[in-house]
Design a protein around this motif. Sequence first.
Motif, PDB file in Angstrom:
ATOM      1  N   ALA A 138       0.835  -1.196   0.000  1.00 17.87           N
ATOM      2  CA  ALA A 138       0.000   0.000   0.000  1.00 17.87           C
ATOM      3  C   ALA A 138       0.869   1.245   0.000  1.00 17.87           C
ATOM      4  N   VAL A 139       0.464   2.204  -0.812  1.00 20.87           N
ATOM      5  CA  VAL A 139       1.109   3.515  -0.878  1.00 20.87           C
ATOM      6  C   VAL A 139       0.100   4.540  -0.375  1.00 20.87           C
ATOM      7  N   ASP A 140       0.551   5.408   0.501  1.00 22.17           N
ATOM      8  CA  ASP A 140      -0.323   6.424   1.095  1.00 22.17           C
ATOM      9  C   ASP A 140      -0.584   7.535   0.089  1.00 22.17           C
ATOM     10  N   HIS A 141      -1.873   7.862  -0.140  1.00 21.43           N
ATOM     11  CA  HIS A 141      -2.157   9.037  -0.964  1.00 21.43           C
ATOM     12  C   HIS A 141      -2.976  10.091  -0.230  1.00 21.43           C
ATOM     13  N   SER A 142      -3.628   9.717   0.886  1.00 22.79           N
ATOM     14  CA  SER A 142      -4.466  10.708   1.569  1.00 22.79           C
ATOM     15  C   SER A 142      -4.544  10.532   3.084  1.00 22.79           C
ATOM     16  N   GLU A 143      -3.884   9.506   3.645  1.00 23.65           N
ATOM     17  CA  GLU A 143      -3.987   9.312   5.093  1.00 23.65           C
ATOM     18  C   GLU A 143      -3.078  10.282   5.845  1.00 23.65           C
ATOM     19  N   PHE A 144      -1.795  10.281   5.504  1.00 22.57           N
ATOM     20  CA  PHE A 144      -0.844  11.182   6.163  1.00 22.57           C
ATOM     21  C   PHE A 144      -0.110  12.074   5.177  1.00 22.57           C
ATOM     22  N   THR A 145      -0.489  11.981   3.917  1.00 19.76           N
ATOM     23  CA  THR A 145       0.095  12.828   2.876  1.00 19.76           C
ATOM     24  C   THR A 145      -0.984  13.113   1.853  1.00 19.76           C
ATOM     25  N   GLN A 146      -0.687  13.983   0.913  1.00 14.31           N
ATOM     26  CA  GLN A 146      -1.637  14.281  -0.160  1.00 14.31           C
ATOM     27  C   GLN A 146      -0.918  14.114  -1.495  1.00 14.31           C
ATOM     28  N   MET A 147      -1.310  13.117  -2.252  1.00 18.96           N
ATOM     29  CA  MET A 147      -0.674  12.816  -3.523  1.00 18.96           C
ATOM     30  C   MET A 147      -1.567  13.286  -4.664  1.00 18.96           C
ATOM     31  N   PRO A 148      -1.035  14.032  -5.622  1.00 13.77           N
ATOM     32  CA  PRO A 148      -1.862  14.458  -6.754  1.00 13.77           C
ATOM     33  C   PRO A 148      -2.311  13.268  -7.598  1.00 13.77           C
ATOM     34  N   GLN A 149      -3.436  13.462  -8.310  1.00 14.00           N
ATOM     35  CA  GLN A 149      -4.032  12.363  -9.054  1.00 14.00           C
ATOM     36  C   GLN A 149      -3.072  11.762 -10.068  1.00 14.00           C
ATOM     37  N   GLN A 150      -2.254  12.593 -10.718  1.00 13.18           N
ATOM     38  CA  GLN A 150      -1.345  12.045 -11.724  1.00 13.18           C
ATOM     39  C   GLN A 150      -0.327  11.094 -11.118  1.00 13.18           C
ATOM     40  N   ASP A 151       0.061  11.355  -9.868  1.00 13.52           N
ATOM     41  CA  ASP A 151       1.011  10.449  -9.219  1.00 13.52           C
ATOM     42  C   ASP A 151       0.314   9.194  -8.698  1.00 13.52           C
ATOM     43  N   ILE A 152      -0.929   9.326  -8.270  1.00 18.03           N
ATOM     44  CA  ILE A 152      -1.724   8.130  -7.936  1.00 18.03           C
ATOM     45  C   ILE A 152      -1.808   7.224  -9.163  1.00 18.03           C
ATOM     46  N   ASP A 153      -2.088   7.845 -10.310  1.00 19.76           N
ATOM     47  CA  ASP A 153      -2.191   7.074 -11.551  1.00 19.76           C
ATOM     48  C   ASP A 153      -0.864   6.403 -11.908  1.00 19.76           C
ATOM     49  N   ARG A 154       0.239   7.085 -11.638  1.00 16.45           N
ATOM     50  CA  ARG A 154       1.558   6.500 -11.925  1.00 16.45           C
ATOM     51  C   ARG A 154       1.809   5.277 -11.046  1.00 16.45           C
ATOM     52  N   CYS A 155       1.449   5.367  -9.791  1.00 12.69           N
ATOM     53  CA  CYS A 155       1.624   4.222  -8.887  1.00 12.69           C
ATOM     54  C   CYS A 155       0.804   3.025  -9.368  1.00 12.69           C
ATOM     55  N   VAL A 156      -0.441   3.284  -9.745  1.00 12.54           N
ATOM     56  CA  VAL A 156      -1.298   2.220 -10.250  1.00 12.54           C
ATOM     57  C   VAL A 156      -0.685   1.601 -11.503  1.00 12.54           C
ATOM     58  N   ALA A 157      -0.172   2.446 -12.389  1.00 13.92           N
ATOM     59  CA  ALA A 157       0.413   1.953 -13.643  1.00 13.92           C
ATOM     60  C   ALA A 157       1.629   1.065 -13.382  1.00 13.92           C
ATOM     61  N   ILE A 158       2.467   1.437 -12.412  1.00  8.46           N
ATOM     62  CA  ILE A 158       3.648   0.626 -12.094  1.00  8.46           C
ATOM     63  C   ILE A 158       3.220  -0.734 -11.553  1.00  8.46           C
ATOM     64  N   MET A 159       2.226  -0.732 -10.679  1.00  5.24           N
ATOM     65  CA  MET A 159       1.731  -2.003 -10.145  1.00  5.24           C
ATOM     66  C   MET A 159       1.191  -2.894 -11.257  1.00  5.24           C
ATOM     67  N   LYS A 160       0.392  -2.324 -12.139  1.00  2.29           N
ATOM     68  CA  LYS A 160      -0.212  -3.123 -13.206  1.00  2.29           C
ATOM     69  C   LYS A 160       0.835  -3.607 -14.204  1.00  2.29           C
ATOM     70  N   ALA A 161       1.857  -2.782 -14.456  1.00  2.00           N
ATOM     71  CA  ALA A 161       2.921  -3.198 -15.368  1.00  2.00           C
ATOM     72  C   ALA A 161       3.696  -4.390 -14.817  1.00  2.00           C
ATOM     73  N   ALA A 162       3.702  -4.528 -13.497  1.00  2.00           N
ATOM     74  CA  ALA A 162       4.373  -5.664 -12.860  1.00  2.00           C
ATOM     75  C   ALA A 162       3.469  -6.894 -12.797  1.00  2.00           C
ATOM     76  N   GLY A 163       2.264  -6.776 -13.325  1.00  2.00           N
ATOM     77  CA  GLY A 163       1.329  -7.898 -13.310  1.00  2.00           C
ATOM     78  C   GLY A 163       0.462  -7.965 -12.085  1.00  2.00           C
ATOM     79  N   MET A 164       0.422  -6.873 -11.323  1.00  2.00           N
ATOM     80  CA  MET A 164      -0.365  -6.843 -10.100  1.00  2.00           C
ATOM     81  C   MET A 164      -1.766  -6.308 -10.362  1.00  2.00           C
ATOM     82  N   ASN A 165      -2.686  -6.668  -9.488  1.00  2.00           N
ATOM     83  CA  ASN A 165      -3.945  -5.953  -9.401  1.00  2.00           C
ATOM     84  C   ASN A 165      -3.718  -4.696  -8.594  1.00  2.00           C
TER      85      ASN A 165
END
Length: 265
Positions: A138-165
């Motif tokens: 898990a990567v924090d985007h809103s619990e103790f930090t605020q991550m912009p949507q484009q970086d949330i999308d980048r994290c999701v893309a890296i996970m999916k590129a590795a074959g993850m859900n």
Amino acid sequence: MPTTLQPLSLWTPPASPLGILTDIDDTLTTEGVVPDHVVDAIARLKQSGLRVVPITGRPVGWSEPFAQAWPVDAIVAENGAVALRRNAQGGLDKLYQQDEATRTANYARMQQVLAEIEATVPGALRATDSAGRECDIAVDHSEFTQMPQQDIDRCVAIMKAAGMNATVSSIHINGWFGAHNKLEGARWILRTLFDIDLDATLDRWIYIGDSTNDQLMFEHMPHSVGVANIARFVPQLKHLPRHVTRAERGDGFAEMAQYLLTQRP
């Protein structure tokens, strides 16, 4: 499939409900805490004969004290991978969907993906509850930090590129290897603990949640409710809950519970 959020007052609950499946963060919680009146609402649902099973992206280690303290039948953690239930000795049983060898191999691969995210996405940090995770990251985007949507999308893309859900909750970006998810976790735990086929009894269950990682449940469950703070995620949702509470977070869950109990014959 609903295209607008209908008020809870227009909901006709199932005539003979079996139980409630619920998200935790920002559905049961308010400012990170489950208030006493929400625990009381769960207890009243249980006293009425209903089963209550939270299904969360939170880690199994984080979930253990709540599985002991809350009047729930079980908690399914890490987006369907693992479950906790109280046993006759007063302790907790831990149930997994994957065998130990698979979990060990997946864990090592997931740590590599997590390290890549932290190295390549500016400001990306693993969630503070990561020490309790066994079957996902898990990567924090809103619990103790605020991550912009484009970086949330980048994290999701890296996970999916590795074959993850990958899925995004109200606070975290979760990733894992395996076919499990909240819906499969619900099917698994109801079959395992109660010998209940969720799909055969679908119209007798209620699901309540608040964010994008609940939309598989919103899509599948004929009785689905969003707490009012789901408004934040509506632009990102392909599948909306059928009804929405007036109140946000834990107050919204308590509102749903009270409405359900007053509508029962």
